[in-house]
Design a protein around this motif. Structure first.
Motif, PDB file in Angstrom:
ATOM      1  N   MET A   1     -46.712  51.398 -64.594  1.00 37.72           N
ATOM      2  CA  MET A   1     -45.311  51.204 -64.217  1.00 37.72           C
ATOM      3  C   MET A   1     -45.175  51.339 -62.710  1.00 37.72           C
ATOM      4  SD  MET A   1     -42.010  53.332 -65.606  1.00 37.72           S
ATOM      5  CE  MET A   1     -40.405  53.226 -64.822  1.00 37.72           C
ATOM      6  N   LEU A   2     -44.654  50.324 -62.072  1.00 37.32           N
ATOM      7  CA  LEU A   2     -44.554  50.278 -60.616  1.00 37.32           C
ATOM      8  C   LEU A   2     -43.159  50.673 -60.146  1.00 37.32           C
ATOM      9  CD1 LEU A   2     -45.614  49.520 -57.796  1.00 37.32           C
ATOM     10  CD2 LEU A   2     -44.888  47.156 -58.271  1.00 37.32           C
ATOM     11  N   ALA A   3     -43.092  51.676 -59.269  1.00 35.51           N
ATOM     12  CA  ALA A   3     -41.831  52.081 -58.638  1.00 35.51           C
ATOM     13  C   ALA A   3     -41.882  51.676 -57.174  1.00 35.51           C
ATOM     14  CB  ALA A   3     -41.645  53.588 -58.762  1.00 35.51           C
ATOM     15  N   MET A   4     -40.899  50.889 -56.750  1.00 36.27           N
ATOM     16  CA  MET A   4     -40.779  50.552 -55.324  1.00 36.27           C
ATOM     17  C   MET A   4     -39.831  51.561 -54.689  1.00 36.27           C
ATOM     18  SD  MET A   4     -39.695  46.958 -53.434  1.00 36.27           S
ATOM     19  CE  MET A   4     -41.285  46.166 -53.742  1.00 36.27           C
ATOM     20  N   ILE A   5     -40.282  52.158 -53.584  1.00 35.29           N
ATOM     21  CA  ILE A   5     -39.503  53.209 -52.932  1.00 35.29           C
ATOM     22  C   ILE A   5     -39.239  52.818 -51.477  1.00 35.29           C
ATOM     23  CG2 ILE A   5     -40.196  55.073 -54.461  1.00 35.29           C
ATOM     24  CD1 ILE A   5     -42.390  55.828 -52.497  1.00 35.29           C
ATOM     25  N   PHE A   6     -38.032  53.145 -51.012  1.00 37.86           N
ATOM     26  CA  PHE A   6     -37.588  52.749 -49.677  1.00 37.86           C
ATOM     27  C   PHE A   6     -37.268  53.986 -48.838  1.00 37.86           C
ATOM     28  CE2 PHE A   6     -36.354  49.369 -52.615  1.00 37.86           C
ATOM     29  CZ  PHE A   6     -36.773  48.215 -51.973  1.00 37.86           C
ATOM     30  N   PRO A   7     -37.801  54.080 -47.609  1.00 41.21           N
ATOM     31  CA  PRO A   7     -37.561  55.256 -46.769  1.00 41.21           C
ATOM     32  C   PRO A   7     -36.173  55.258 -46.147  1.00 41.21           C
ATOM     33  CG  PRO A   7     -38.858  53.669 -45.556  1.00 41.21           C
ATOM     34  CD  PRO A   7     -38.704  53.117 -46.959  1.00 41.21           C
ATOM     35  N   GLY A   8     -35.785  56.430 -45.652  1.00 41.56           N
ATOM     36  CA  GLY A   8     -34.509  56.594 -44.992  1.00 41.56           C
ATOM     37  C   GLY A   8     -34.675  56.871 -43.511  1.00 41.56           C
ATOM     38  N   GLN A   9     -33.582  57.297 -42.898  1.00 36.77           N
ATOM     39  CA  GLN A   9     -33.565  57.530 -41.462  1.00 36.77           C
ATOM     40  C   GLN A   9     -34.650  58.528 -41.077  1.00 36.77           C
ATOM     41  OE1 GLN A   9     -29.589  57.718 -40.087  1.00 36.77           O
ATOM     42  NE2 GLN A   9     -30.114  58.506 -38.069  1.00 36.77           N
ATOM     43  N   LEU A 258     -41.970  59.930 -62.387  1.00 47.35           N
ATOM     44  CA  LEU A 258     -43.235  60.239 -63.060  1.00 47.35           C
ATOM     45  C   LEU A 258     -43.016  60.457 -64.558  1.00 47.35           C
ATOM     46  CD1 LEU A 258     -44.744  62.706 -60.421  1.00 47.35           C
ATOM     47  CD2 LEU A 258     -45.543  60.379 -60.911  1.00 47.35           C
ATOM     48  N   ASP A 259     -41.951  61.187 -64.890  1.00 47.51           N
ATOM     49  CA  ASP A 259     -41.650  61.443 -66.306  1.00 47.51           C
ATOM     50  C   ASP A 259     -41.338  60.149 -67.048  1.00 47.51           C
ATOM     51  OD1 ASP A 259     -42.014  64.139 -65.906  1.00 47.51           O
ATOM     52  OD2 ASP A 259     -39.877  64.623 -65.796  1.00 47.51           O
ATOM     53  N   ALA A 260     -40.783  59.168 -66.336  1.00 49.60           N
ATOM     54  CA  ALA A 260     -40.439  57.887 -66.962  1.00 49.60           C
ATOM     55  C   ALA A 260     -41.649  56.974 -67.110  1.00 49.60           C
ATOM     56  CB  ALA A 260     -39.356  57.186 -66.142  1.00 49.60           C
ATOM     57  N   GLY A 261     -42.782  57.386 -66.537  1.00 49.66           N
ATOM     58  CA  GLY A 261     -44.007  56.594 -66.675  1.00 49.66           C
ATOM     59  C   GLY A 261     -44.500  55.914 -65.423  1.00 49.66           C
ATOM     60  N   ASP A 263     -46.622  55.177 -62.480  1.00 50.43           N
ATOM     61  CA  ASP A 263     -47.968  55.607 -62.093  1.00 50.43           C
ATOM     62  C   ASP A 263     -48.412  54.996 -60.769  1.00 50.43           C
ATOM     63  OD1 ASP A 263     -48.302  53.014 -62.954  1.00 50.43           O
ATOM     64  OD2 ASP A 263     -49.470  53.551 -64.729  1.00 50.43           O
ATOM     65  N   THR A 264     -47.628  54.049 -60.271  1.00 51.75           N
ATOM     66  CA  THR A 264     -47.915  53.418 -58.984  1.00 51.75           C
ATOM     67  C   THR A 264     -46.634  53.388 -58.161  1.00 51.75           C
ATOM     68  OG1 THR A 264     -49.570  52.002 -60.049  1.00 51.75           O
ATOM     69  CG2 THR A 264     -48.842  51.365 -57.841  1.00 51.75           C
ATOM     70  N   PHE A 265     -46.745  53.792 -56.892  1.00 42.28           N
ATOM     71  CA  PHE A 265     -45.594  53.803 -55.992  1.00 42.28           C
ATOM     72  C   PHE A 265     -45.878  52.883 -54.812  1.00 42.28           C
ATOM     73  CE2 PHE A 265     -45.180  57.574 -58.475  1.00 42.28           C
ATOM     74  CZ  PHE A 265     -43.821  57.865 -58.535  1.00 42.28           C
TER      75      PHE A 265
END
Length: 292
Positions: A1-9, A258-261, A263-265
């Motif tokens: 499961m791939l999560a795309m994450i976006f940084p902040g200031q 992580l709890d939702a599955g 495994d890749t960020f």
């Protein structure tokens, strides 16, 4: 499961964007972007480091660069199952999930940056090497009740937000306790009660904004959990307003993913600050509990 994450200031840096500004995704909207902002976003990112450090300009510029990183990743085959973002980055997550179009998001973060920049008289510092529970206990024990926790970034990385003199007192305490404190180059006490007026004004601004239904799961910084399935516009607006004054629960956000599955960020933005935080959170979660 791939999560795309976006940084902040804080992830912004001079020259960010580079070749991304020549992508077709940006070329077709560049004139609209510059007309909305009143300046060339491309030129500011590439050639104006002084203004890029100003919250009023940081937020729209970083939002757009994050979005272009995300669009390029998806053009290259990334297919995220869910999204999350740190503070400002949550707007990128919501855009990617279909809550609003790219230019609407730019208008939202432009206003957010303006209002947050007006709330002066505050400071922020990162405390490294102590657990957040111990930090909260120390603040309470020493009467530093004007200091808020602004970000729970990692198990041993917590950001304090509040009046400068109180932040100075807290810094002395935590450094004496063996922590490393890093003062953040920001213009105000973000994610604290000192942003109350900015949040009220932002709520009025959002009153006329239409939000679309989320097409993919998105994590909220305020709750550290997913936005409700098919979240109505009022819920999205409420959480974005509260985010200005409430702490960013990044540790909880990552644990929820992580709890939702997940495994890749995949971090979509300049640098890898969130990737490093995710690694710390995962390592802490995998470590055996210490007996007392």
């Amino acid at each position: 499961m791939l999560a795309m994450i976006f940084p902040g200031q804080g992830a912004q840096k001079a020259g960010m964007g580079g070749e991304l500004f020549d992508l077709a995704d940006y070329a077709v909207i560049e004139a609209q972007v510059d007309a909305l902002l009143g300046y060339s976003l491309r030129q500011l990112c590439l050639h104006d480091a002084a203004r890029l450090a100003d919250t009023r300009y940081t937020q729209p510029c970083l939002y757009m660069v994050n979005a272009l990183h995300g669009l390029r990743a998806q053009r290259e085959g990334a297919a995220p199952d869910c999204y999350a973002g740190h503070s400002l980055g949550e707007y990128n997550a919501l855009h990617a999930a279909g809550a609003f179009d790219l230019l609407t998001g730019l208008r939202l973060v432009q206003k957010r940056g303006e209002l947050m920049a007006q709330a002066r008289g505050g400071a922020m510092t990162a405390v490294l090497g102590l657990e957040s529970g111990r930090i909260a206990e120390t603040l309470l024990a020493h009467g530093l009740d004007a200091v808020d926790i602004g970000n729970y970034n990692a198990p041993t990385q917590t950001v304090l937000s509040g009046p400068p003199q109180e932040i100075d007192r807290a810094t002395q305490l935590f450094e004496a306790a063996g922590a490393t404190c890093v003062r953040l180059a920001v213009g105000g006490a973000f994610h604290s009660r000192l942003m109350h007026d900015a949040a009220l004004d932002y709520a009025q601004f959002l009153d006329g904004v239409e939000f679309g239904r989320l097409q993919r799961p998105v994590i909220s910084n305020v709750t550290g959990t997913f936005y409700p399935a098919q979240a109505p516009a009022a819920v999205i607006a409420s959480l974005l307003v509260r985010q200005i004054v409430r702490p960013v629960l990044w540790v909880k956000c990552v644990r929820s993913l992580l709890d939702a599955g997940a495994d890749t960020f995949l971090e979509a933005g300049p640098g890898n600050v969130l990737t490093r935080l995710v690694a710390q959170i995962r390592a802490a979660a995998a470590a055996p509990a210490t007996a007392h």
